[in-house]
Motif scaffolding. Structure first.
Motif, mmCIF file in Angstrom:
data_model
loop_
_atom_site.group_PDB
_atom_site.id
_atom_site.type_symbol
_atom_site.label_atom_id
_atom_site.label_comp_id
_atom_site.label_asym_id
_atom_site.label_seq_id
_atom_site.Cartn_x
_atom_site.Cartn_y
_atom_site.Cartn_z
ATOM 1 N N LYS A 98 -0.489 6.604 23.629
ATOM 2 C CA LYS A 98 -1.127 7.232 22.469
ATOM 3 C C LYS A 98 -2.560 6.745 22.301
ATOM 4 C CE LYS A 98 3.046 8.272 19.793
ATOM 5 N NZ LYS A 98 3.742 8.098 18.487
ATOM 6 N N LEU A 99 -2.774 5.471 22.600
ATOM 7 C CA LEU A 99 -4.128 4.919 22.519
ATOM 8 C C LEU A 99 -5.047 5.610 23.527
ATOM 9 C CD1 LEU A 99 -6.280 2.867 21.707
ATOM 10 C CD2 LEU A 99 -5.253 1.261 23.328
ATOM 11 N N ILE A 100 -4.581 5.748 24.759
ATOM 12 C CA ILE A 100 -5.404 6.383 25.799
ATOM 13 C C ILE A 100 -5.645 7.850 25.464
ATOM 14 C CG2 ILE A 100 -5.485 7.035 28.228
ATOM 15 C CD1 ILE A 100 -4.048 4.429 28.882
ATOM 16 N N ASP A 101 -4.618 8.527 24.936
ATOM 17 C CA ASP A 101 -4.794 9.926 24.534
ATOM 18 C C ASP A 101 -5.854 10.044 23.442
ATOM 19 O OD1 ASP A 101 -2.920 10.818 26.326
ATOM 20 O OD2 ASP A 101 -1.293 10.993 24.863
ATOM 21 N N PHE A 102 -5.806 9.157 22.474
ATOM 22 C CA PHE A 102 -6.792 9.160 21.386
ATOM 23 C C PHE A 102 -8.203 8.959 21.936
ATOM 24 C CE2 PHE A 102 -9.496 6.552 18.642
ATOM 25 C CZ PHE A 102 -9.609 7.369 17.520
ATOM 26 N N MET A 103 -8.350 8.005 22.833
ATOM 27 C CA MET A 103 -9.668 7.709 23.400
ATOM 28 C C MET A 103 -10.159 8.865 24.275
ATOM 29 S SD MET A 103 -9.110 3.646 24.249
ATOM 30 C CE MET A 103 -10.760 3.370 24.877
ATOM 31 N N LYS A 104 -9.252 9.495 24.974
ATOM 32 C CA LYS A 104 -9.630 10.624 25.829
ATOM 33 C C LYS A 104 -10.143 11.791 24.992
ATOM 34 C CE LYS A 104 -7.922 13.881 29.299
ATOM 35 N NZ LYS A 104 -6.768 14.314 30.125
ATOM 36 N N ILE A 105 -9.424 12.111 23.913
ATOM 37 C CA ILE A 105 -9.833 13.218 23.042
ATOM 38 C C ILE A 105 -11.191 12.930 22.406
ATOM 39 C CG2 ILE A 105 -9.291 14.409 20.886
ATOM 40 C CD1 ILE A 105 -6.297 14.039 21.653
ATOM 41 N N ILE B 110 -11.458 1.054 29.771
ATOM 42 C CA ILE B 110 -10.817 2.377 29.759
ATOM 43 C C ILE B 110 -11.797 3.425 29.256
ATOM 44 C CG2 ILE B 110 -9.021 3.767 28.666
ATOM 45 C CD1 ILE B 110 -7.257 1.258 28.627
ATOM 46 N N LEU B 111 -12.513 3.127 28.182
ATOM 47 C CA LEU B 111 -13.445 4.095 27.615
ATOM 48 C C LEU B 111 -14.567 4.432 28.596
ATOM 49 C CD1 LEU B 111 -14.288 5.812 25.227
ATOM 50 C CD2 LEU B 111 -15.551 3.840 24.326
ATOM 51 N N THR B 112 -15.066 3.438 29.302
ATOM 52 C CA THR B 112 -16.112 3.671 30.296
ATOM 53 C C THR B 112 -15.620 4.635 31.377
ATOM 54 O OG1 THR B 112 -17.100 1.495 29.921
ATOM 55 C CG2 THR B 112 -17.624 2.584 31.997
ATOM 56 N N SER B 113 -14.398 4.401 31.853
ATOM 57 C CA SER B 113 -13.824 5.291 32.872
ATOM 58 C C SER B 113 -13.624 6.698 32.332
ATOM 59 C CB SER B 113 -12.500 4.720 33.374
ATOM 60 O OG SER B 113 -12.688 3.480 34.024
ATOM 61 N N LEU B 114 -13.201 6.790 31.074
ATOM 62 C CA LEU B 114 -12.999 8.110 30.462
ATOM 63 C C LEU B 114 -14.319 8.866 30.337
ATOM 64 C CD1 LEU B 114 -10.447 7.172 27.651
ATOM 65 C CD2 LEU B 114 -9.988 8.651 29.607
#
Length: 284
Positions: free
Chosen positions: A232-239, A174-178
């Protein structure tokens, strides 16, 4: 204390060698790659293929088995899974009995459960059609219990290491894609997520096992505490990655589940840290 770590040149094994050698003498077994081996006065590297019987002139107090073949491994024919998860367990247990070792701690996998039916995964869950990784890991657990009863199987989820891959476990993907500002499609947005652990937390529970006066054996789940909702996890990683990715959530018939570590918490008095803390200290 003297500890034998098998699979010591893998991502998990390397981290445990580094962490545990601060306080213990480590015998680190590796099979092929002898590059970038961690150098420390408390570490002795030993080349050995666990397909063969172990005839080493060492007598450790504990064995930690980190050997694993994964679905993403370069060599992943059935014989590779068999050698890593079944034959190696047989040879490790035989060596442990010969040397009268105190305990074997086997790093197993949540994949032993296969398709999980319950929303809260405990050790009571009966394996349901596991893949080749889960199946061979499960057989290895049974062999270990039979040959060396004073052993512990830690069933682990995705593991974050000091040097993480970009595509595994899930949070790394997910982080790589973000970071690449790619579109993210996720499922079960409100599902509680704690399907993660890191090598520092594994080292911490190992130290707890070493000093524990309780007679601990059997199979235990080990995962992060305090699940966080996936959205919430994805939102945190996106920010925190300053990503411009678009996030889309879809419904799916596949059930999500959280992992319970309550059994080992009660038996050992060990409480893992939160899922968010693990992600923060490894990825940001």
């Amino acid at each position: 204390m003297k500890i034998l770590i098998t699979g010591a040149n893998g991502l998990v094994g390397k981290d445990l060698v580094k962490y545990l050698s601060k306080n213990h003498k480590i015998f680190a077994l590796f099979r092929n790659n002898n590059k970038d081996l961690y150098k420390n006065k408390n570490v002795k590297w030993i080349k050995h293929d666990l397909k063969n019987k172990i005839n080493l002139n060492v007598k450790p107090d504990y064995i930690i088995n980190c050997v694993a073949t994964h679905l993403f491994s370069k060599k992943r024919d059935f014989v590779d899974f068999y050698d890593s998860h079944i034959l190696s367990i047989f040879n490790i247990a035989e060596f442990a009995n010969k040397k009268k070792i105190k305990k074997i701690i086997n790093l197993s996998s949540i994949t032993t459960y296969g398709k999980v039916k319950q929303s809260k995964l405990t050790e009571k869950e009966i394996p349901n059609n596991p893949d080749v990784l889960g199946m061979t890991k499960f057989i290895g657990e049974k062999i270990l219990k039979k040959m060396f009863p004073n052993s512990i199987n830690l069933r682990l989820p995705g593991i974050l290491c000091l040097n993480n891959a970009t595509d595994r476990p899930l949070v790394c993907r997910i982080l790589t894609s973000l970071k690449d500002n790619q579109k993210i499609i996720a499922y079960n947005k409100n599902a509680p997520f704690n399907n993660i652990i890191d090598t520092l937390e594994i080292a911490r529970i190992l130290e707890k096992i070493f000093i524990s006066k309780s007679f601990l054996k059997g199979t235990f789940n080990l995962s992060a505490n305090n699940p966080i909702k996936l959205c919430k996890l994805i939102d945190f990683m996106k920010i925190n990655s300053s990503s411009k990715s678009k996030i889309y959530y879809k419904l799916t018939k596949n059930k999500s589940f959280m992992i319970s570590s309550s059994k080992i918490e009660k038996k050992l008095g060990f409480v893992p840290i939160s899922a968010l803390t693990i992600i923060k200290r490894n990825l940001f």
